[in-house]
Design a protein around this motif. Structure first.
Motif, short mmCIF file in Angstrom:
data_model
loop_
_atom_site.label_atom_id
_atom_site.label_comp_id
_atom_site.label_asym_id
_atom_site.label_seq_id
_atom_site.Cartn_x
_atom_site.Cartn_y
_atom_site.Cartn_z
N ALA A 163 -17.89 -14.16 -24.70
CA ALA A 163 -16.67 -14.44 -23.93
C ALA A 163 -16.22 -13.26 -23.08
O ALA A 163 -15.63 -13.44 -22.02
N GLY A 164 -16.49 -12.04 -23.50
CA GLY A 164 -15.97 -10.89 -22.76
C GLY A 164 -16.72 -10.55 -21.49
O GLY A 164 -16.25 -9.74 -20.68
N ALA A 165 -17.88 -11.19 -21.29
CA ALA A 165 -18.71 -10.85 -20.13
C ALA A 165 -18.44 -11.81 -18.99
O ALA A 165 -19.32 -12.54 -18.55
N GLY A 166 -17.21 -11.79 -18.47
CA GLY A 166 -16.84 -12.68 -17.38
C GLY A 166 -17.42 -12.22 -16.06
O GLY A 166 -17.96 -11.11 -15.93
N ARG A 167 -17.28 -13.08 -15.04
CA ARG A 167 -17.87 -12.78 -13.73
C ARG A 167 -17.18 -11.60 -13.06
O ARG A 167 -17.81 -10.90 -12.26
N PHE A 168 -15.93 -11.37 -13.36
CA PHE A 168 -15.20 -10.26 -12.75
C PHE A 168 -14.83 -9.19 -13.78
O PHE A 168 -14.10 -8.26 -13.46
N SER A 169 -15.32 -9.33 -15.00
CA SER A 169 -14.99 -8.37 -16.06
C SER A 169 -15.82 -7.10 -15.90
O SER A 169 -16.91 -7.12 -15.29
N PRO A 170 -15.34 -5.96 -16.43
CA PRO A 170 -16.13 -4.72 -16.39
C PRO A 170 -17.49 -4.92 -17.04
O PRO A 170 -17.63 -5.66 -18.01
N ALA A 171 -18.51 -4.27 -16.49
CA ALA A 171 -19.87 -4.40 -17.02
C ALA A 171 -20.43 -3.01 -17.38
O ALA A 171 -20.24 -2.06 -16.60
N PRO A 172 -21.10 -2.89 -18.51
CA PRO A 172 -21.27 -3.94 -19.51
C PRO A 172 -19.98 -4.23 -20.25
O PRO A 172 -19.13 -3.35 -20.41
N ASP B 287 -23.01 -4.62 -26.22
CA ASP B 287 -24.13 -3.86 -26.78
C ASP B 287 -24.21 -4.03 -28.29
O ASP B 287 -25.30 -4.18 -28.87
N THR B 288 -23.05 -4.00 -28.94
CA THR B 288 -23.02 -4.18 -30.40
C THR B 288 -23.53 -5.57 -30.77
O THR B 288 -24.30 -5.73 -31.73
N PHE B 289 -23.11 -6.58 -30.02
CA PHE B 289 -23.56 -7.95 -30.28
C PHE B 289 -25.08 -8.06 -30.13
O PHE B 289 -25.76 -8.67 -30.96
N GLN B 290 -25.62 -7.44 -29.08
CA GLN B 290 -27.07 -7.50 -28.87
C GLN B 290 -27.82 -6.73 -29.96
O GLN B 290 -28.93 -7.13 -30.36
N GLN C 212 -21.36 -14.71 -18.93
CA GLN C 212 -21.20 -15.01 -20.35
C GLN C 212 -22.48 -15.51 -21.00
O GLN C 212 -22.63 -15.46 -22.22
N VAL C 213 -23.41 -16.03 -20.24
CA VAL C 213 -24.63 -16.63 -20.78
C VAL C 213 -25.60 -15.52 -21.23
O VAL C 213 -25.94 -14.63 -20.45
N ASN D 6 -20.29 -10.29 -3.11
CA ASN D 6 -21.01 -10.19 -4.37
C ASN D 6 -21.36 -8.74 -4.68
O ASN D 6 -21.28 -8.30 -5.84
N ALA D 7 -21.75 -7.98 -3.65
CA ALA D 7 -22.05 -6.56 -3.86
C ALA D 7 -20.81 -5.80 -4.29
O ALA D 7 -20.87 -4.94 -5.19
N ALA D 8 -19.68 -6.11 -3.67
CA ALA D 8 -18.42 -5.46 -4.06
C ALA D 8 -18.03 -5.82 -5.48
O ALA D 8 -17.56 -4.97 -6.25
N ARG D 9 -18.24 -7.08 -5.85
CA ARG D 9 -17.91 -7.51 -7.22
C ARG D 9 -18.72 -6.73 -8.26
O ARG D 9 -18.16 -6.23 -9.25
N LYS D 10 -20.02 -6.59 -8.01
CA LYS D 10 -20.86 -5.87 -8.97
C LYS D 10 -20.49 -4.39 -9.02
O LYS D 10 -20.49 -3.78 -10.11
N ALA D 11 -20.18 -3.81 -7.86
CA ALA D 11 -19.78 -2.39 -7.84
C ALA D 11 -18.48 -2.19 -8.62
O ALA D 11 -18.35 -1.22 -9.40
N LEU D 12 -17.52 -3.09 -8.46
CA LEU D 12 -16.25 -2.97 -9.18
C LEU D 12 -16.44 -3.21 -10.67
O LEU D 12 -15.73 -2.62 -11.49
N GLN D 13 -17.40 -4.06 -11.03
CA GLN D 13 -17.70 -4.24 -12.45
C GLN D 13 -18.24 -2.94 -13.05
O GLN D 13 -17.85 -2.56 -14.16
N ARG D 14 -19.15 -2.27 -12.31
CA ARG D 14 -19.71 -1.01 -12.81
C ARG D 14 -18.64 0.08 -12.89
O ARG D 14 -18.71 0.96 -13.76
#
Length: 466
Positions: free
Chosen positions: A60-69, A74-77, A93-94, A252-260
């Protein structure tokens, strides 16, 4: 040998887990290991063929706009790895895992916790997205219905307008079907939880998805076919498609950069919306500037003029289109400098032609008329009302003695079933609406003409059989 492979539009729902995992296991047995889940495709890499088990779960915590990772991912994996499950790929989330151990314990063992996790991770976001999409589709369909109601002649005869009117219908059907299927799945899942059974799968609507893709392809082909007569429109349309692709890529590039950068979801979403608004505003401004700058150049016209000439400090276009009714059909006149223009559109519902005959110079009579052929009888009254209401559109702002209206006149000389003449106050105007069972024509004649019965008959015959 090719070392990578891509599947475009797999059309599998990630809640259709058995079909997804069976497909991935089959690909692994053929030497293709899932490497990445993209928005529009799944990516594979060449690997040694193996018999693997796959599992699809959600975080649930891995949303499309949520911070990544995402925090805790990592603990779950790591926990999954300890149980023999290794990460293959993920998309928001998938989470897709694989195991070489046929006896590995499933990742999700508690149906109640699994259902709650699905609702939190993809159920609620999916419902929000589908409801927003449903609202967009309903607004667009309502707008197109409003266009047909208020401007039926131009809308029904325009293939581009009809394409726009039907473009959202398949997406509307797909959205409604997805909402219904998810609602039914929730009820079945809740029943499974109460019975202590594994959660059922939500079958992928692949057939409906394929139909939507085919319909989208037909719409795109129809759009280009409807504008193909104008090279400028084709170039403009291709440019708009490339512009939308650029907006998507940058957002999309901005979204991924903001997640990182670990920006909060609300800030990420706000920045993306701001980028899209700014780019669309800039693109729209540039488009209008381009159209204004090239106004009169003919680059957006279906057909260029045969020649141009300059008079009174302005450049005028001359056309030589065939038209059904000419000034020479009504009066004797010795003049060969006419410009005749025909603008005709047709669709499976109606055909609409606008015609004009102009003199290049001098005080000579000019013609304006429209012909509408209605192919479905129940649309006839709507188109007829359009002509009548257009004449009466400003009456609510004028004193009654200045009202513009169509009044019935004798139809026999025209060879029509019904004829209306425009009146401005109590004064008749040389503008007529001729009606036949499946056709109507509006003709505007020089104001000082006194029509004879022979001229009326010629007009009626020419416009009826055009």
């Amino acid at each position: 040998m090719k070392h990578t492979k891509r599947e475009w539009m797999p059309l599998y729902s990630f809640l259709d887990r058995k079909r997804v995992t069976d497909h991935l296991a089959d690909m692994a047995a053929r030497g293709w290991m899932l490497d990445r889940l993209g928005t529009w495709s799944w990516h594979y890499r060449r690997a040694e063929p193996k018999q693997l088990r796959f599992a699809v779960t959600f975080f649930a915590g891995a949303g499309r706009f949520s911070p990544a990772p995402a925090a805790g991912l990592d603990t779950f994996q790591d926990y999954c790895a300890q149980a023999g499950w290794h990460r293959a790929a993920s998309s928001d989330q998938v989470q897709v895992f694989y195991s070489e151990d046929p006896a590995a314990v499933p990742i999700d063992t508690d149906p109640a916790a699994e259902l709650e996790n699905i609702r939190r991770s993809i159920g609620k976001p999916m419902m929000r997205n589908y409801l927003a999409l449903l609202l967009l589709c309903l607004l667009e369909v309502a707008f197109q219905c409003y266009q047909i109601w208020t401007d039926p002649v131009d809308t029904l005869a325009s293939p581009t307008a009809l394409l726009a009117a039907t473009a959202y219908l398949p997406l509307l059907v797909l959205t409604l079907a997805s909402l219904l299927l998810y609602h039914r799945w929730q009820r079945r899942a809740e029943a499974a939880v109460e019975a202590g059974l594994p959660l059922p799968d939500l079958r992928s609507a692949r057939g409906l998805g394929i139909l939507v893709l085919m319909w989208s392809g037909l719409l795109i082909a129809g759009l280009f076919a409807s504008i193909s007569r104008s090279t400028g429109m084709v170039i403009l349309t291709i440019g708009m498609v490339l512009f939308f692709a650029l907006v998507y890529f940058l957002a999309n590039a901005a979204r991924k950069a903001l997640q990182r950068l670990r920006c909060p979801p609300w800030a990420n979403l706000l920045v993306i919306v701001g980028i899209c608004i700014a780019m669309f505003a800039g693109g729209t401004t540039g488009l209008f500037a381009l159209m204004i700058r090239n106004a009169g150049s003919g680059w957006l016209e279906d057909h260029p003029p045969v020649e141009t000439y300059t008079a009174h400090g302005m450049t005028w276009s001359v056309y030589a289109d065939p038209i059904p009714l000419r000034v020479e059909d009504l009066i004797d006149i010795d003049y060969d400098g006419w410009s005749t223009e025909a603008d005709v559109e047709w669709s499976p519902l109606a055909a609409h032609g606008e015609y004009r005959q102009d003199a290049r110079l001098g005080d000579l009579p000019e013609l304006r008329y429209e012909i509408v052929t209605v192919k479905l009888p129940f649309l006839y009254g709507l188109c007829k009302r359009d002509f009548i209401q257009w004449v009466e559109r400003d009456n609510d702002q004028l004193p009654m003695e200045y009202w513009e209206e169509y009044l019935t006149v004798t139809a026999a000389p025209w060879g029509a079933e019904e004829v209306f003449q425009r009146y401005s106050g109590a004064e008749p105007v040389n503008q007529f609406l001729l009606c036949w069972p499946d056709r109507m024509a509006e003709v505007k004649l020089p104001w000082d003409w006194r029509l004879t019965a022979d001229q009326m008959a010629v007009i009626g015959e020419k416009l009826l059989y055009a």
